[in-house]
Design a protein around this motif. Structure first.
Motif, PDB file in Angstrom:
ATOM      1  N   UNK A 118      42.169-117.287  -8.433  1.00 21.26           N
ATOM      2  CA  UNK A 118      41.879-115.946  -8.457  1.00 21.26           C
ATOM      3  C   UNK A 118      40.727-115.316  -7.674  1.00 21.26           C
ATOM      4  N   UNK A 119      39.628-116.067  -7.566  1.00 25.75           N
ATOM      5  CA  UNK A 119      38.493-115.638  -6.759  1.00 25.75           C
ATOM      6  C   UNK A 119      39.039-115.995  -5.333  1.00 25.75           C
ATOM      7  N   UNK A 120      39.696-116.842  -4.841  1.00 20.40           N
ATOM      8  CA  UNK A 120      40.207-117.171  -3.510  1.00 20.40           C
ATOM      9  C   UNK A 120      41.100-115.695  -2.946  1.00 20.40           C
ATOM     10  N   UNK A 121      41.928-115.410  -3.859  1.00 22.44           N
ATOM     11  CA  UNK A 121      42.867-114.356  -3.585  1.00 22.44           C
ATOM     12  C   UNK A 121      42.010-112.997  -3.508  1.00 22.44           C
ATOM     13  N   UNK A 122      41.201-112.809  -4.224  1.00 20.81           N
ATOM     14  CA  UNK A 122      40.398-111.513  -4.386  1.00 20.81           C
ATOM     15  C   UNK A 122      39.620-111.497  -2.957  1.00 20.81           C
ATOM     16  N   UNK A 123      39.036-112.703  -2.724  1.00 16.44           N
ATOM     17  CA  UNK A 123      38.150-112.561  -1.255  1.00 16.44           C
ATOM     18  C   UNK A 123      39.282-112.388  -0.189  1.00 16.44           C
ATOM     19  N   UNK A 124      40.248-113.116  -0.152  1.00 19.45           N
ATOM     20  CA  UNK A 124      41.245-112.828   1.034  1.00 19.45           C
ATOM     21  C   UNK A 124      41.725-111.483   1.127  1.00 19.45           C
ATOM     22  N   UNK A 125      41.968-110.719  -0.215  1.00 22.74           N
ATOM     23  CA  UNK A 125      42.287-109.463  -0.117  1.00 22.74           C
ATOM     24  C   UNK A 125      41.345-108.368   0.504  1.00 22.74           C
ATOM     25  N   UNK A 126      40.061-108.779   0.070  1.00 22.92           N
ATOM     26  CA  UNK A 126      38.956-107.831   0.473  1.00 22.92           C
ATOM     27  C   UNK A 126      38.869-107.956   2.081  1.00 22.92           C
ATOM     28  N   UNK A 127      38.913-109.170   2.517  1.00 23.57           N
ATOM     29  CA  UNK A 127      38.687-109.243   4.187  1.00 23.57           C
ATOM     30  C   UNK A 127      40.019-108.590   4.651  1.00 23.57           C
ATOM     31  N   UNK A 128      41.046-108.853   4.221  1.00 21.65           N
ATOM     32  CA  UNK A 128      42.387-108.274   4.834  1.00 21.65           C
ATOM     33  C   UNK A 128      42.267-106.717   4.919  1.00 21.65           C
ATOM     34  N   UNK A 129      41.885-105.918   3.597  1.00 20.92           N
ATOM     35  CA  UNK A 129      41.932-104.493   3.640  1.00 20.92           C
ATOM     36  C   UNK A 129      40.783-104.085   4.572  1.00 20.92           C
ATOM     37  N   UNK A 130      39.693-104.719   4.591  1.00 16.76           N
ATOM     38  CA  UNK A 130      38.585-103.997   5.004  1.00 16.76           C
ATOM     39  C   UNK A 130      38.618-104.196   6.930  1.00 16.76           C
ATOM     40  N   UNK A 131      39.045-105.414   7.196  1.00 18.30           N
ATOM     41  CA  UNK A 131      39.470-105.604   8.663  1.00 18.30           C
ATOM     42  C   UNK A 131      40.636-105.100   9.341  1.00 18.30           C
ATOM     43  N   UNK A 132      41.638-104.444   8.452  1.00 17.12           N
ATOM     44  CA  UNK A 132      42.760-103.835   8.660  1.00 17.12           C
ATOM     45  C   UNK A 132      42.538-102.429   9.035  1.00 17.12           C
ATOM     46  N   UNK A 133      41.450-101.735   8.417  1.00 16.69           N
ATOM     47  CA  UNK A 133      41.286-100.461   8.743  1.00 16.69           C
ATOM     48  C   UNK A 133      40.205 -99.999   9.315  1.00 16.69           C
ATOM     49  N   UNK A 134      40.290 -99.091  10.177  1.00 16.40           N
ATOM     50  CA  UNK A 134      39.263 -98.776  11.252  1.00 16.40           C
ATOM     51  C   UNK A 134      38.096 -98.228  10.546  1.00 16.40           C
ATOM     52  N   UNK A 135      36.746 -98.562  11.172  1.00 15.12           N
ATOM     53  CA  UNK A 135      35.474 -98.069  10.569  1.00 15.12           C
ATOM     54  C   UNK A 135      35.268 -96.701  10.411  1.00 15.12           C
ATOM     55  N   UNK A 136      35.786 -95.732  11.317  1.00 10.77           N
ATOM     56  CA  UNK A 136      35.917 -94.392  11.315  1.00 10.77           C
ATOM     57  C   UNK A 136      36.398 -94.153  10.042  1.00 10.77           C
ATOM     58  N   UNK A 137      37.593 -94.562   9.820  1.00  5.84           N
ATOM     59  CA  UNK A 137      38.229 -94.170   8.659  1.00  5.84           C
ATOM     60  C   UNK A 137      37.494 -94.457   7.407  1.00  5.84           C
ATOM     61  N   UNK A 138      37.188 -95.443   7.308  1.00  9.84           N
ATOM     62  CA  UNK A 138      36.377 -95.779   6.227  1.00  9.84           C
ATOM     63  C   UNK A 138      35.204 -94.950   6.118  1.00  9.84           C
ATOM     64  N   UNK A 139      34.714 -94.697   6.829  1.00  9.25           N
ATOM     65  CA  UNK A 139      33.454 -93.717   6.773  1.00  9.25           C
ATOM     66  C   UNK A 139      33.916 -92.343   6.251  1.00  9.25           C
ATOM     67  N   UNK A 140      34.836 -91.821   6.971  1.00  7.77           N
ATOM     68  CA  UNK A 140      35.374 -90.708   6.465  1.00  7.77           C
ATOM     69  C   UNK A 140      36.014 -90.618   4.809  1.00  7.77           C
ATOM     70  N   UNK A 141      36.440 -91.701   4.514  1.00 11.94           N
ATOM     71  CA  UNK A 141      37.139 -92.133   3.232  1.00 11.94           C
ATOM     72  C   UNK A 141      35.759 -91.936   2.165  1.00 11.94           C
ATOM     73  N   UNK A 142      34.813 -92.631   2.544  1.00 10.71           N
ATOM     74  CA  UNK A 142      33.543 -92.738   1.467  1.00 10.71           C
ATOM     75  C   UNK A 142      32.860 -91.270   1.475  1.00 10.71           C
ATOM     76  N   UNK A 143      33.091 -90.676   2.677  1.00  8.67           N
ATOM     77  CA  UNK A 143      32.229 -89.376   2.697  1.00  8.67           C
ATOM     78  C   UNK A 143      33.213 -88.295   2.000  1.00  8.67           C
ATOM     79  N   UNK A 144      34.350 -88.682   1.819  1.00  7.48           N
ATOM     80  CA  UNK A 144      35.237 -87.447   0.576  1.00  7.48           C
ATOM     81  C   UNK A 144      35.687 -88.316  -0.460  1.00  7.48           C
ATOM     82  N   UNK A 145      34.850 -89.378  -0.923  1.00  7.64           N
ATOM     83  CA  UNK A 145      35.118 -89.842  -2.094  1.00  7.64           C
ATOM     84  C   UNK A 145      35.325 -89.025  -3.442  1.00  7.64           C
ATOM     85  N   UNK A 146      34.416 -87.877  -3.286  1.00  8.89           N
ATOM     86  CA  UNK A 146      34.427 -86.878  -4.219  1.00  8.89           C
ATOM     87  C   UNK A 146      35.864 -86.174  -4.393  1.00  8.89           C
TER      88      UNK A 146
END
Length: 358
Positions: A118-146
């Motif tokens: 379970x821990x192994x899969x969660x860690x792999x999924x986290x790394x996969x998601x955040x490395x697959x998404x551009x940084x600018x997209x992540x910043x804009x996503x968090x900026x519009x989290x509301x």
């Protein structure tokens, strides 16, 4: 001496064979029969170095003498309060992102190496998601989290909430930048730490386990100190990349170094000199971080190499010593014929009958 077989008698010397070193008459240019070793010439190396230095000199000259850079304006705005405030925010954001990113990344790396699926899969999924998404997209996503979660609350999972607050009042530009950069950095830090841990030989873990050490103590006292030799170079590159990457938060109106400079040249229309101000500050800070990285790597190289890597000062001392030795050798070769009374000097007989050369 070369010997040729004879059918009529014993072996005799071959007259046609070239004379050996012991038979060859001494060369007047080689005193005392010592063979002089001439170093190999490298004309291509010197020519390429001369061309590179010429190109560098032309580039530096074009930058210094180009009046469009407006170096006077650069010097006037280099230490203004607005620029220094932006620089401090950039440094603070870089330090906070690196510390929090590597703390989360270390936890993710341990989870990835865990035998728990379970821990192994969660860690792999986290790394996969955040490395697959551009940084600018992540910043804009968090900026519009509301827009996704207008309110956040604390309470019992899947039950009533005891405390709620509006997301718009919580996530400002600076906090959004910190969260976005940290989560993005943690994904890469997890892989860096995991690679460093895997670089340690498995025999180290087995030897520590045979001594009765616990798993966490082995990780903290045996594995991590050795893994740092592999982690530090990549972590240094990540630190420098994060320092420069913080400039992307200017799209969120965070007043970092680049945004502060943009505010100035939007008012004065002096774009090039203000961009040079930001560039020079980035270069200076990056240089300091590179020097610090060198000494940290040198610290963790203890015990892994017979000798520690030389510092730039040590290299300079070695080059000066080698240059002095070459000068001394040239002086000795020039003065040798005069001391032996060979051509180039005169033999003078003294009062006591001895000869001395001048």
């Amino acid at each position: 001496m070369s010997l040729s077989p004879s059918l009529d008698g014993p072996r005799t010397a071959d007259a046609s064979a070239p004379p050996t070193a012991s038979q060859r008459p001494p060369d007047p240019a080689e005193p005392d029969g010592i063979t002089r070793i001439v170093p190999r010439r490298h004309p291509g190396r010197w020519l390429s170095a001369a061309v590179a230095l010429l190109a560098l000199a032309m580039a530096v000259n074009s930058v210094i003498r180009n009046e469009r850079f407006q170096w006077g304006v650069v010097g006037r705005y280099f230490t203004t309060p607005a620029v220094l405030d932006g620089l401090l925010l950039t440094l603070w954001l870089t330090a906070a992102v690196m510390v929090l990113g590597f703390l989360i990344g270390t936890a993710l790396a341990v989870m990835r190496l865990s035998a728990n699926p379970v821990l192994n899969s969660i860690s792999w999924g986290y790394v996969w998601i955040f490395r697959a998404t551009p940084l600018l997209v992540q910043l804009l996503f968090w900026f519009n989290i509301g827009a996704l979660y207008p309110t956040l609350g604390l309470g019992i999972p899947f039950g009533p909430e005891f405390l709620t607050f509006r997301t718009v009042n919580l996530f400002g530009p600076t906090l959004t930048a910190l969260i976005g950069l940290t989560l993005h950095e943690a994904a890469y830090a997890a892989e860096v730490v995991r690679g460093g841990i895997l670089s340690v030989d498995a025999g180290q873990t087995e030897a520590a386990a045979s001594l009765g050490l616990g798993r966490w103590r082995v990780l903290r006292r045996v594995i991590v100190p050795q893994a740092m030799r592999s982690i530090v170079p990549t972590a240094g590159n990540m630190l420098i990349g994060t320092l420069k990457g913080t400039s992307i938060v200017s799209v969120l109106a965070v007043q970092d170094l680049l945004f502060s400079v943009q505010l100035v040249y939007n008012r004065t229309y002096q774009i090039i000199p203000l961009l040079m101000v930001a560039t020079l500050w980035y270069v200076m800070v990056t240089t300091v971080l590179s020097v610090a990285q060198f000494f940290v790597e040198r610290h963790y190289a203890r015990g892994a190499a017979r000798e520690l890597p030389p510092t730039p000062l040590d290299r300079l001392r070695a080059q000066v010593t080698a240059a002095r030795a070459q000068v001394t050798a040239v002086r000795v070769r020039v003065a040798a014929p005069r001391r032996r009374g060979e051509p180039g000097g005169e033999s003078i007989r003294g009062d006591g009958g001895e000869e001395r050369s001048t």
